[in-house]
Design a protein around this motif. Structure first.
Motif, PDB file in Angstrom:
ATOM      1  N   ALA A 167      47.378  43.470  26.528  1.00 13.62           N
ATOM      2  CA  ALA A 167      47.565  42.085  26.091  1.00 13.62           C
ATOM      3  C   ALA A 167      48.906  41.904  25.380  1.00 13.62           C
ATOM      4  N   PHE A 171      52.043  39.483  26.265  1.00 14.28           N
ATOM      5  CA  PHE A 171      52.592  38.586  25.250  1.00 14.28           C
ATOM      6  C   PHE A 171      54.094  38.814  25.073  1.00 14.28           C
ATOM      7  N   PHE A 194      46.970  40.373  32.040  1.00 18.12           N
ATOM      8  CA  PHE A 194      45.789  39.717  31.483  1.00 18.12           C
ATOM      9  C   PHE A 194      44.521  40.228  32.156  1.00 18.12           C
ATOM     10  N   ALA A 204      39.869  40.481  25.324  1.00 15.64           N
ATOM     11  CA  ALA A 204      41.190  40.020  25.780  1.00 15.64           C
ATOM     12  C   ALA A 204      41.140  38.621  26.362  1.00 15.64           C
ATOM     13  N   LEU A 207      43.572  35.831  25.166  1.00 11.43           N
ATOM     14  CA  LEU A 207      45.023  35.828  25.387  1.00 11.43           C
ATOM     15  C   LEU A 207      45.563  34.462  25.812  1.00 11.43           C
TER      16      LEU A 207
END
Length: 578
Positions: A167, A171, A194, A204, A207
């Motif tokens: 994750a 990001f 993802f 997750a 996200l």
């Protein structure tokens, strides 16, 4: 005609274009920082690297160390995580060191991403503070904070560290994209990461919300302009999140350890409890002196129970303050929402059997670190003084982490520490009993099993282990009573092989064979049946049938060491007899 101006930044200065970021002023310093971090983190975690498998580690071992990868990842639950376990098992079998080493490598990589994320957000916030220093401190604290020990030193904690790593990678790509409006190439990479993160651990799923918050907060400040511009990312992510919910819905609604099927407490009782628990997590971050593997945290049955309403009011006040001062303290306010957002999958409405677990703080530590670096960046102190203070805090954290890792390297010490901190919870006493049994002290194991029985209802596992401890003290009748009580609860091949083992150790071969016959009717594919039956024949000098039994055991479990060794001995003795 008036020229268009860039929307104002929360601080009042013009907002910087999102894609611009400053390169490191001194290209050589990252290598020195990385080398120092590598040395310190291995020193801090070295006591736990050779530690044994503990607690829930038996769950992910169920496919067997020699099972093919298809058996490890089948069923659809966390296949990416289980693929990494299979990789360890395939090449290194049951050596705990490699599992812990992989966890540590994942943790190191996540810490590097924390540096990149913190640096980028500091740059976007147009702070005048030393960006690289503060980002380095955030990464160091993430790397060395003792609260991270459970996710690193615990083999089963990999679910948190691996999903966070994937994750955080997504990001980072999102933050460092070259255009404010995300390209299809970056969209594809973020979506892939993802998906991998979601298939490592379900938490997750938050996200997409993190990316939405980031675009709203910074691109440009407090505007949906960036969100609308990046529709090509958010539309498939929203569909992916919905697919993830659908994919895991059966698990959410039927699982016995997490989800809405829990009988112990409801979703709203769990929420009331988390209104208090979130402040415990904050305490772990600020003063990690009372960490424990198994928290004894009572449930708030109503909003007025155990001060849950005070926790809710305090949380609402924090959220209101973060929003009210968002333009004055943009990075701290953003960090507050990031923390709550990343904690939401485990600390909101979805009930989980254990209300608190330290490893749940692993990813959400990012939000708290952003608050810290925003505060530090506003201090009117010399750069050298700030740097020295950051180094001291990081070193103190590493010492505390090494002390915590030393407990994880010694199961007896770990469970003694856990029992001392959760004396009224049955599970720590049970595991301490197991640790005493493994240490060759069945008498002390029995004492812990007795305490466990006083604190929680009897169950199959407790009765089996209790019976084996009694057998080790030559209390056969009591041992058989416990094992038969376990068999009445859950008639498994395992418990009947243990009954056979008790009889066999006293040369009561007929009773042992009867118990093994029962085990065979329950599960004819259970390898210990054939090992123990082979042992009965071996000890009664019936080498030919013993060989046949050992061969059957190896057919079901090719790497069964006891079967291999005894098969060789039986063949030698059979040849000698002829």
């Amino acid at each position: 005609m008036k020229a268009k101006t860039r929307p104002a930044h929360p601080s009042g200065r013009p907002a910087p274009a999102l894609p611009k970021y400053a390169p490191a002023a001194r290209p050589g310093w990252p290598y020195a920082f990385a080398a120092a971090a590598l040395i310190v983190v291995f020193w801090a975690y070295s006591p736990a690297l050779h530690g044994p498998f503990l607690f829930d580690d038996a769950v992910w071992q169920l496919p067997g160390f020699t099972a093919p990868v298809s058996l490890w990842i089948r069923g659809g639950v966390r296949p990416v995580l289980y693929f990494t376990y299979w990789f360890n098992a395939h090449f290194w079998k049951d050596d705990p060191y490699t599992y812990h080493f992989f966890n540590l490598v994942f943790h190191l990589l996540s810490s590097a991403l924390i540096f990149l994320i913190a640096r980028r957000l500091l740059q976007i916030s147009s702070t005048q503070s030393p960006v690289n220093l503060l980002a380095g401190f955030a990464a160091s604290l993430f790397l060395l904070h003792p609260v991270q020990t459970e996710a690193v030193a615990y083999a089963a904690g990999r679910s948190d560290s691996l999903s966070a790593l994937l994750a955080f990678t997504a990001f980072t790509l999102f933050l460092y994209r070259k255009q404010a409006a995300i390209s299809w190439t970056v969209v594809a990479a973020v979506l892939l990461l993802f998906g991998l993160a979601l298939l490592s651990k379900e938490q997750a799923i938050v996200l997409p919300a993190l990316l939405l918050l980031t675009d709203y907060w910074w691109n440009p400040a407090f505007s949906f302009q960036g969100v609308r511009a990046n529709w090509r990312l958010y539309l498939p992510m929203a569909l992916g999140a919905l697919a993830g919910v659908a994919f895991f819905w059966r698990l959410i609604t039927t699982a016995t350890s997490a989800g809405f099927a829990l009988k112990d407490f409801t979703w709203y009782q769990y929420f009331f409890t988390q209104c208090r628990a979130l402040f415990v997590y904050l305490g772990m971050f600020l003063l990690p002196v009372n960490l424990t593997l198994d928290w004894d945290f009572p449930i708030s049955k109503t909003i007025l129970d155990r001060g849950a309403i005070l926790g809710l009011v305090a949380l609402l006040a924090l959220v209101a303050a973060a929003w009210h001062y968002r333009r004055r303290f943009p990075l701290a306010g953003y960090g507050c929402f990031v923390f709550l957002l990343l904690m939401a999958p485990t600390s909101s409405f979805l009930p989980i059997q254990d209300p608190i677990a330290e490893r749940r703080l692993y990813a959400s530590l990012l939000g708290l670190l952003l608050i810290v670096v925003d505060i530090l960046g506003r201090l009117k102190v010399a750069r050298k003084t700030l740097a020295a203070a950051c180094v001291v805090v990081a070193l103190l954290a590493s010492v505390a982490t090494r002390s915590r890792a030393a407990l994880w390297g010694d199961p007896l010490a770990l469970w003694q520490d856990t029992v001392a901190k959760s004396p009224n919870k049955g599970r720590p006493h049970f595991h301490l009993g197991m640790a005493w049994f493994d240490a060759g002290r069945p008498d002390l194991a029995i004492a812990e099993y007795e305490k466990t029985a006083q604190l929680r209802p009897l169950d199959y596992n407790l009765l089996v282990d209790w019976g084996l401890a009694l057998d080790a003290l030559n209390r056969m009748d009591e041992a058989l009573a416990k094992l038969r009580q376990a068999a009445a609860m859950d008639s498994t091949a395992h418990v009947y092989t243990q009954i056979a083992k008790v009889y066999g150790s006293r040369t009561r071969w007929a009773e042992a064979l009867d118990a093994l016959a029962t085990a065979g009717t329950i599960d004819p594919n259970y390898p210990p049946i054939y090992v123990y039956r082979g042992n009965v024949y071996f000890n009664t000098r019936q080498y030919a049938p013993a060989i046949a039994e050992y061969q059957l055991a190896l057919k079901h479990q090719p790497d069964n060491l006891e079967a291999m060794q005894n098969l060789m001995k039986a063949r030698q003795l059979l040849r000698a007899a002829h």
